[in-house]
Design a protein around this motif. Structure first.
Motif, PDB file in Angstrom:
ATOM      1  N   THR A 467      37.344  49.537  45.241  1.00 47.48           N
ATOM      2  CA  THR A 467      38.737  49.179  44.900  1.00 47.48           C
ATOM      3  C   THR A 467      39.033  49.597  43.468  1.00 47.48           C
ATOM      4  OG1 THR A 467      38.552  47.255  46.334  1.00 47.48           O
ATOM      5  CG2 THR A 467      40.432  47.320  44.840  1.00 47.48           C
ATOM      6  N   THR A 492      46.988  44.006  51.719  1.00 48.99           N
ATOM      7  CA  THR A 492      45.528  44.091  51.791  1.00 48.99           C
ATOM      8  C   THR A 492      45.034  43.736  53.194  1.00 48.99           C
ATOM      9  OG1 THR A 492      45.484  43.384  49.470  1.00 48.99           O
ATOM     10  CG2 THR A 492      43.403  43.381  50.641  1.00 48.99           C
ATOM     11  N   ASP A 525      46.093  53.208  50.215  1.00 50.71           N
ATOM     12  CA  ASP A 525      44.798  53.286  50.896  1.00 50.71           C
ATOM     13  C   ASP A 525      44.595  54.716  51.376  1.00 50.71           C
ATOM     14  OD1 ASP A 525      45.905  53.722  53.555  1.00 50.71           O
ATOM     15  OD2 ASP A 525      46.581  51.629  53.440  1.00 50.71           O
TER      16      ASP A 525
END
Length: 588
Positions: A467, A492, A525
């Protein structure tokens, strides 16, 4: 009576000599300062070379100032009027307002008070209409009006309080503008003017104003006005019956005048006047008479410079008669000293009373301050306790949801319960940050975001996921941190469900920074992203984009609306299969 008769004869002789000098030779003005005259001539030559009327008007203005310093007010006034003939037809300007002030000063010095007042009012009218340099012009105009009204008030047989209040109001307006402009020398001039005014009404506060003005002029090396301030300070000490404190100030002022070669008429005249007053107050009549002779020679310049002559001549004769009366009033001087001692006692009593009152008020304010401190600490403790209890209650709700989830067999229901638990957990994290932080109603975004994201990743089995955090040092109020936490929790959660499972090396990045007064959040992402046939308002669910009526999207949109912000979904690049970027912007 005999002494008075002799002195009248002396004045008659001086008048005859003065009249004779005025016919037989030039008026004995002080010498023109070469550097001032050179500056004015250079400006005049440049103006004629460039054919620039405004520069020529400035040159005439500089000539006028040069002759004012010598005491030749008639010549100075002639140059000022030449400058006025150029400036006036061109309309309002700072230079025109400034010129009216100079004309007012010259007319006042020659005893033409009504004409001086007319020029002062013209200066104020021009200054009030200006858009550029308005405050600077008003500073000069208020000063000119205050000076002429003060001169007229001083000549009244019984000075009126209403006139004094008007003078004081103009000085106060001038003072406020000087502070607004951060004009140190302007503030010093106002202190000098207020000190001089208060000294005339025997106000002890005059000394403080004059001393402050003297400090500022000395610090800025303004020797001419420094000497002028020292004269007024000496006069104030004389007015309060302290000649022993006035004498060293006068000596030092005269020394500076000589060392710096000031050669200015008004300063020289003032020095001689104050020395005469000092020697009169000290009973040193011989020295007073010697200084009086020098003073008469200087006043002869003003007398002969007066175009009409009558007003100034009467003023000189009146002042001379007053000095003669003072020279023969030794007994009155002793009575005055007695009165001054009585006044000093009264001042001492008043000062003591004020000190006692100030001490009492200080004690009251100190107790109020301590009380406010205790109340503030109590309120701080209450807010912290409130945050702590809310956090505990949310933790209890989260635990209850977790227990309920374990009893369910339906996977969809378990997933819904778990998502709700994570949402509650994000709010609990916020209140934990509020409780632990130094600021009671604000949370540090860096710590808050990291903890929310980490807790979700851990819940979905990605505790070691790569992350990337790039978060500025930003604090956010609780009412905005709650919706932001819910948005992050939702993003998330959905990344864990739909982006990471089918990606070999899943990554997650969060950027948050402040720009142009707004907070910008980007969450990305490296999942499959949107397909070519999907809109940028879709959402992951089994690799198919769904419409924004899904609960997750509705929750995000509701929280964005609460933040009064805007958001977008897009692919990371123009290609397919490179992940999704969520962008949010709101005022923080």
């Amino acid at each position: 009576m005999r002494c008075s008769s002799l002195y009248v004869n002396y004045l008659l002789v001086m008048w005859v000599l003065t009249s004779g000098v005025s016919k037989a030779q030039e008026i004995p003005y002080l010498k023109v300062q070469p550097d001032r005259l050179h500056t004015a001539k250079e400006a005049e030559q440049e103006a004629k070379k460039k054919n620039d009327p405004l520069l020529l008007a400035e040159a005439f203005y500089l000539y006028g100032k040069t002759y004012v310093f010598t005491g030749d007010y008639r010549t100075a006034q002639a140059y000022y009027l030449k400058s006025l003939r150029i400036q006036e037809p061109r309309g309002d300007s700072f230079e025109l307002s400034r010129l009216y002030v100079r004309l007012c000063e010259s007319e006042e010095r020659m005893g033409h008070f009504s004409k001086a007042l007319q020029y002062a009012r013209l200066s104020l009218a021009v200054a009030q209409r200006l858009r550029v340099d308005k405050d600077k012009a008003l500073v000069r105009s208020y000063g000119a009006l205050a000076h002429i009204y003060e001169t007229m008030w001083s000549t009244q047989a019984q000075p009126r309080q209403s006139d004094f209040d008007r003078i004081l109001s103009y000085y106060r307006k001038r003072e406020l503008l000087c502070y607004k402009l951060k004009d140190t020398l302007g503030v010093a001039e106002v202190n000098l003017e207020l000190g001089t005014l208060f000294a005339k009404v025997k106000d002890p506060g005059a000394i403080a104003y004059l001393e402050e003005a003297l400090n500022l002029f000395t610090h800025n090396h303004k020797y001419g006005i420094q000497v002028n301030t020292m004269m007024h300070l000496a006069l104030a000490y004389l007015s309060f019956g302290k000649p022993q404190q006035a004498f060293p100030i006068l000596n030092k002022a005269e020394q500076i005048y000589a060392d710096k070669k000031l050669n200015e008429y008004e300063i020289r005249l003032g020095l001689e006047t104050q020395f005469v007053r000092y020697y009169e107050a000290s009973g040193k009549w011989q020295q007073a008479f010697a200084r009086l002779r020098k003073l008469n020679e200087l006043e002869k310049i003003k007398l002969l410079a007066d175009q009409n002559g009558a007003i100034t001549r009467l003023n000189v004769e009146y002042e001379t008669e007053k000095r003669e009366a003072l020279l023969n009033a030794q007994k009155k001087a002793i009575d005055l000293n007695t009165q001054n001692l009585h006044l000093h006692r009264q001042v001492a009593i008043a000062t003591s009373a004020l000190f006692i009152i100030a001490a009492g008020m200080s004690l009251v304010f100190f107790r109020l301050y301590r009380k406010n401190q205790r109340i503030s600490r109590r309120n701080e403790d209450l807010v912290k306790e409130q945050n702590h209890r809310v956090k505990n209650n949310l933790q209890v709700v989260s635990s209850l949801l977790s227990l309920q989830s374990k009893r369910l067999t339906d996977e969809s229901a378990k997933r819904a319960i778990e998502e709700s638990r994570l949402r509650v957990q994000s709010m609990a994290i916020l209140h934990q940050r509020l409780y632990d932080g130094d600021k009671l109603a604000e949370a540090n975004l860096d710590e808050f975001i990291r903890e929310v994201v980490t807790s979700v990743l851990k819940a979905y089995g990605y505790p070691t996921l790569k992350t990337q955090f790039s978060i500025d040092d930003i604090t956010l109020t609780a009412d905005k941190a709650v919706p932001l936490g819910l948005i992050l929790n939702e993003l998330t959660t959905n990344a864990c469900k739909y982006a990471f499972p089918d990606t070999v090396n899943p990554t997650f990045s969060i950027n948050c920074y402040r720009k142009n007064g707004k907070i910008q959040l980007k969450v990305a992402d490296n999942g499959p992203g949107f397909g070519a046939d999907q809109t940028n308002t879709g959402w992951y669910e089994s690799d198919v984009a769904i419409v924004p009526v899904s609960f997750g999207m509705q929750l995000i949109q509701a929280q964005v609306a609460q933040l009064a912000g805007t958001c977008t979904f897009s692919n990371d690049t123009d290609g397919v299969g490179r992940g999704i970027v969520f962008s949010l912007e709101f005022k923080g």
